[in-house]
Design a protein around this motif. Structure first.
Motif, PDB file in Angstrom:
ATOM      1  N   LEU A  21      32.277  30.343  48.303  1.00 15.41           N
ATOM      2  CA  LEU A  21      33.400  29.624  47.702  1.00 15.41           C
ATOM      3  C   LEU A  21      33.233  29.497  46.196  1.00 15.41           C
ATOM      4  CD1 LEU A  21      33.902  26.814  50.382  1.00 15.41           C
ATOM      5  CD2 LEU A  21      35.441  28.742  49.894  1.00 15.41           C
ATOM      6  N   ARG A  22      32.030  29.203  45.762  1.00 11.31           N
ATOM      7  CA  ARG A  22      31.791  29.048  44.322  1.00 11.31           C
ATOM      8  C   ARG A  22      32.009  30.367  43.579  1.00 11.31           C
ATOM      9  NH1 ARG A  22      28.777  24.583  42.430  1.00 11.31           N
ATOM     10  NH2 ARG A  22      28.472  23.042  44.056  1.00 11.31           N
ATOM     11  N   VAL A  23      31.516  31.444  44.166  1.00 14.53           N
ATOM     12  CA  VAL A  23      31.685  32.738  43.504  1.00 14.53           C
ATOM     13  C   VAL A  23      33.164  33.131  43.500  1.00 14.53           C
ATOM     14  CG1 VAL A  23      31.139  35.204  43.630  1.00 14.53           C
ATOM     15  CG2 VAL A  23      29.338  33.515  43.987  1.00 14.53           C
ATOM     16  N   ARG A  24      33.835  32.842  44.591  1.00 12.94           N
ATOM     17  CA  ARG A  24      35.267  33.154  44.654  1.00 12.94           C
ATOM     18  C   ARG A  24      36.037  32.345  43.605  1.00 12.94           C
ATOM     19  NH1 ARG A  24      37.351  32.720  50.525  1.00 12.94           N
ATOM     20  NH2 ARG A  24      35.712  34.266  50.752  1.00 12.94           N
ATOM     21  N   ALA A  25      35.662  31.081  43.449  1.00 18.98           N
ATOM     22  CA  ALA A  25      36.324  30.234  42.450  1.00 18.98           C
ATOM     23  C   ALA A  25      36.084  30.773  41.040  1.00 18.98           C
ATOM     24  CB  ALA A  25      35.816  28.800  42.573  1.00 18.98           C
ATOM     25  N   LEU A  26      34.854  31.230  40.808  1.00 18.91           N
ATOM     26  CA  LEU A  26      34.533  31.789  39.495  1.00 18.91           C
ATOM     27  C   LEU A  26      35.397  33.025  39.222  1.00 18.91           C
ATOM     28  CD1 LEU A  26      32.576  31.170  37.179  1.00 18.91           C
ATOM     29  CD2 LEU A  26      30.896  32.670  38.262  1.00 18.91           C
ATOM     30  N   GLU A  27      35.523  33.882  40.235  1.00 17.35           N
ATOM     31  CA  GLU A  27      36.351  35.083  40.067  1.00 17.35           C
ATOM     32  C   GLU A  27      37.813  34.702  39.817  1.00 17.35           C
ATOM     33  OE1 GLU A  27      35.784  38.211  42.983  1.00 17.35           O
ATOM     34  OE2 GLU A  27      37.737  39.089  42.481  1.00 17.35           O
ATOM     35  N   THR A  28      38.280  33.679  40.513  1.00 14.77           N
ATOM     36  CA  THR A  28      39.663  33.226  40.305  1.00 14.77           C
ATOM     37  C   THR A  28      39.878  32.783  38.854  1.00 14.77           C
ATOM     38  OG1 THR A  28      39.815  32.490  42.593  1.00 14.77           O
ATOM     39  CG2 THR A  28      41.393  31.522  41.057  1.00 14.77           C
ATOM     40  N   ILE A  29      38.940  31.996  38.350  1.00 13.91           N
ATOM     41  CA  ILE A  29      39.067  31.501  36.969  1.00 13.91           C
ATOM     42  C   ILE A  29      39.057  32.672  35.985  1.00 13.91           C
ATOM     43  CG2 ILE A  29      37.970  30.105  35.175  1.00 13.91           C
ATOM     44  CD1 ILE A  29      36.727  28.436  37.530  1.00 13.91           C
ATOM     45  N   LEU A  30      38.101  33.582  36.178  1.00 13.93           N
ATOM     46  CA  LEU A  30      37.980  34.712  35.239  1.00 13.93           C
ATOM     47  C   LEU A  30      39.205  35.621  35.312  1.00 13.93           C
ATOM     48  CD1 LEU A  30      34.193  35.713  35.569  1.00 13.93           C
ATOM     49  CD2 LEU A  30      35.256  34.074  34.019  1.00 13.93           C
ATOM     50  N   THR A  31      39.766  35.746  36.503  1.00 14.26           N
ATOM     51  CA  THR A  31      40.971  36.577  36.665  1.00 14.26           C
ATOM     52  C   THR A  31      42.168  35.890  36.016  1.00 14.26           C
ATOM     53  OG1 THR A  31      40.081  37.432  38.737  1.00 14.26           O
ATOM     54  CG2 THR A  31      42.434  37.766  38.351  1.00 14.26           C
ATOM     55  N   GLU A  32      42.333  34.594  36.281  1.00 11.54           N
ATOM     56  CA  GLU A  32      43.462  33.858  35.699  1.00 11.54           C
ATOM     57  C   GLU A  32      43.409  33.867  34.172  1.00 11.54           C
ATOM     58  OE1 GLU A  32      44.191  30.701  39.397  1.00 11.54           O
ATOM     59  OE2 GLU A  32      43.261  29.985  37.547  1.00 11.54           O
ATOM     60  N   LYS A  33      42.199  33.850  33.649  1.00 14.06           N
ATOM     61  CA  LYS A  33      42.043  33.865  32.191  1.00 14.06           C
ATOM     62  C   LYS A  33      42.187  35.276  31.613  1.00 14.06           C
ATOM     63  CE  LYS A  33      39.865  29.619  31.070  1.00 14.06           C
ATOM     64  NZ  LYS A  33      39.731  29.001  29.752  1.00 14.06           N
ATOM     65  N   GLY A  34      42.234  36.250  32.493  1.00 15.29           N
ATOM     66  CA  GLY A  34      42.409  37.628  32.023  1.00 15.29           C
ATOM     67  C   GLY A  34      41.129  38.311  31.586  1.00 15.29           C
ATOM     68  N   TYR A  35      39.976  37.721  31.911  1.00 14.88           N
ATOM     69  CA  TYR A  35      38.708  38.338  31.500  1.00 14.88           C
ATOM     70  C   TYR A  35      38.315  39.498  32.414  1.00 14.88           C
ATOM     71  CZ  TYR A  35      37.907  33.936  28.897  1.00 14.88           C
ATOM     72  OH  TYR A  35      37.995  32.861  28.064  1.00 14.88           O
ATOM     73  N   VAL A  36      38.659  39.396  33.696  1.00 17.59           N
ATOM     74  CA  VAL A  36      38.297  40.462  34.638  1.00 17.59           C
ATOM     75  C   VAL A  36      39.525  40.898  35.437  1.00 17.59           C
ATOM     76  CG1 VAL A  36      35.927  39.586  34.883  1.00 17.59           C
ATOM     77  CG2 VAL A  36      37.643  38.972  36.597  1.00 17.59           C
ATOM     78  N   ASP A  37      39.443  42.151  35.917  1.00 16.45           N
ATOM     79  CA  ASP A  37      40.511  42.725  36.734  1.00 16.45           C
ATOM     80  C   ASP A  37      39.922  42.928  38.138  1.00 16.45           C
ATOM     81  OD1 ASP A  37      42.252  44.390  38.046  1.00 16.45           O
ATOM     82  OD2 ASP A  37      42.126  46.033  36.590  1.00 16.45           O
ATOM     83  N   PRO A  38      40.410  42.223  39.148  1.00 15.50           N
ATOM     84  CA  PRO A  38      39.817  42.342  40.490  1.00 15.50           C
ATOM     85  C   PRO A  38      39.762  43.783  41.002  1.00 15.50           C
ATOM     86  CG  PRO A  38      41.402  40.541  40.441  1.00 15.50           C
ATOM     87  CD  PRO A  38      41.527  41.257  39.120  1.00 15.50           C
ATOM     88  N   ALA A  39      40.715  44.612  40.620  1.00  7.91           N
ATOM     89  CA  ALA A  39      40.692  46.012  41.068  1.00  7.91           C
ATOM     90  C   ALA A  39      39.494  46.745  40.468  1.00  7.91           C
ATOM     91  CB  ALA A  39      41.997  46.708  40.691  1.00  7.91           C
ATOM     92  N   ALA A  40      39.154  46.404  39.225  1.00 12.44           N
ATOM     93  CA  ALA A  40      37.974  47.021  38.601  1.00 12.44           C
ATOM     94  C   ALA A  40      36.706  46.523  39.287  1.00 12.44           C
ATOM     95  CB  ALA A  40      37.939  46.701  37.103  1.00 12.44           C
ATOM     96  N   LEU A  41      36.698  45.250  39.661  1.00 13.04           N
ATOM     97  CA  LEU A  41      35.523  44.714  40.378  1.00 13.04           C
ATOM     98  C   LEU A  41      35.353  45.430  41.713  1.00 13.04           C
ATOM     99  CD1 LEU A  41      35.856  40.834  39.767  1.00 13.04           C
ATOM    100  CD2 LEU A  41      34.830  42.566  38.279  1.00 13.04           C
TER     101      LEU A  41
END
Lengths: 210, 218
Positions: A21-41
């Motif tokens: 859950l914590r890692v998923r939340a981190l990914e959500t934040i980074l995605t919402e902020k535009g720092y990461v692209d889930p497709a690239a991950l």
């Protein structure tokens, strides 16, 4: 964040789901902020699961065993030599190949973190990143080799390479006896991951399944 | 820093345990952590030595108790907060609460290969190399509280320069936001007994890759 059990096999269900859950939340934040692209991950994870692995290093070793000019080039400048093998993924600028000989056995460690030649060996195994290996490889390499079931003649020089900078080391294991005339592809099957770290030797033909 | 990460030569951690047929990731989240780290590195959020230092600076008991990729996650979160990319209340909320701090670029699916290719650490030399293969050198007796790549076991030891790897970004400077500060990099080899004393395995030789500021002519 909460402490986490060291051994992934002994994680309790609740701790595991909390981590997820914590890692998923981190990914959500980074995605919402535009720092990461889930497709690239997704693509990165897939590449490490399916494409990047010790087969790449084994192909390099098998070529070195069969082509003396390539072996010479590899020992002189491994980055440049590996780049000439088109099927191996591009390696960084700082790959160094070190050759096992009858008098010398090489072993690679990163005592400070987990430096490892990802492009030719894939992701490091858990033991390589673990405290037992990192602490003992430089002080008691023969004891570590014994943990791997490897025993070397007592006069063999043991050379431990601690990967303390961005240089990455690939051990060129000794070609097993009884493999004269073998194809590169067949030879590559003898080249284990551990033989390219230096905690193992290449398999002998007798060890191969018939 | 003289941290728990600097494990070379420590006793008591036990046998090396090998897992047969180990998968690349044991849990899905591990792959996500690795991929986020990779993506943030590509984006220019921080340097690899900042990642290392963030983990080294974890409390020792946390460092030892955490699994490998959980340690990455803890270090990443620390860097995200300290560098102003994410705030603690956003971590608690599980969502972005304010606009992003701009990053130089973004890793998108079409450039993943570029993001996975290891960057070069070669840098323009600032001065000629002070040492050459065969030189006898002594490593410095330094104990900075910040990031360094000179392990404790190899400090104040007599060794021989074996290889020159060119001029590289200097981790000790990079991780303290002092820029690349390019330095020559050498493989320096030591006899086992120089490091571990007379009882050492007489056939043992150990090398480190040492940046020029770690060395003086012996």
């Amino acid at each position: 964040m909460a402490d986490h059990d060291h051994d992934p096999h002994h994680e309790h269900g609740s701790e595991l789901s909390e981590t997820q859950l914590r890692v998923r939340a981190l990914e959500t934040i980074l995605t919402e902020k535009g720092y990461v692209d889930p497709a690239a991950l997704d693509a990165i994870v897939e590449a490490y699961e399916t494409k990047v692995g010790p087969r790449n290093g084994a192909a390099v070793v098998a070529r070195a065993w069969t082509d003396p000019a390539f072996k010479q080039a590899l020992l002189k400048d491994a980055t440049a030599a590996v780049a000439t093998l088109g099927h191996v993924s591009p390696v960084g600028d700082h790959l160094v190949a070190v050759e096992n000989t009858s008098g010398r056995h090489n072993m690679v460690v990163c005592t400070l973190c987990s430096c490892y030649p990802w492009e030719v060996l894939g992701l490091p195994p858990v033991w390589y990143k673990s405290a037992p290996y990192r602490s003992r490889a430089v002080k008691d390499p023969r004891g570590v080799l014994a943990d791997f079931g490897v025993s070397l003649p007592k006069e063999t020089e043991i050379r431990v390479w601690d990967s303390t900078a961005e240089t990455r080391f690939l051990v060129l294991p000794t070609r097993p006896a009884g493999t004269e005339g073998w194809s590169e592809e067949r030879l590559a099957d003898l080249v284990t991951r551990d033989s390219m770290i230096g905690t193992g030797l290449a398999r002998s033909p007798a060890e191969m399944p018939r | 820093m003289n941290g728990i990460h600097d494990m070379g030569g420590m006793d008591g951690f036990g046998k090396v345990e090998v897992e047969a047929n180990e998968p690349p990731f044991h849990e899905r989240w591990e792959g996500r952590v690795l991929a986020m780290q990779r993506a943030l590195g590509y984006a220019g959020a921080w340097h690899i030595d900042d990642s290392r230092f963030s983990q080294e600076a974890l409390p020792p008991q946390t460092y030892l108790a955490a699994s490998y990729y959980w340690r990455w996650a803890l270090g990443m979160q620390k860097n995200l907060i300290e560098r102003g990319f994410v705030a603690a209340d956003e971590i608690a909320a599980g969502h972005a609460l304010r606009p992003a701090k701009p990053l130089p670029r973004k890793l998108t699916a079409d450039v993943v290969q570029a993001g996975m290719t290891r960057s070069s650490f070669f840098r323009q030399q600032q001065a000629p190399a002070r040492f050459k293969p065969g030189d006898r050198v002594r490593t410095m007796n330094i104990h900075p509280q910040t990031h360094t790549r000179l392990p404790r076991y190899a400090r104040d030891k007599l060794g021989t320069v074996e290889l020159i790897h060119g001029c590289h970004a200097f981790p000790d400077s990079v991780a303290t936001d002092r820029g690349d500060d390019p330095q020559w990099l050498y493989t320096v080899v030591f006899d086992g007994c120089e490091i571990w004393g007379a009882d050492a395995d007489p056939t043992l030789k150990i090398s480190i890759d040492a940046f020029e500021p770690y060395l003086e002519l012996a």
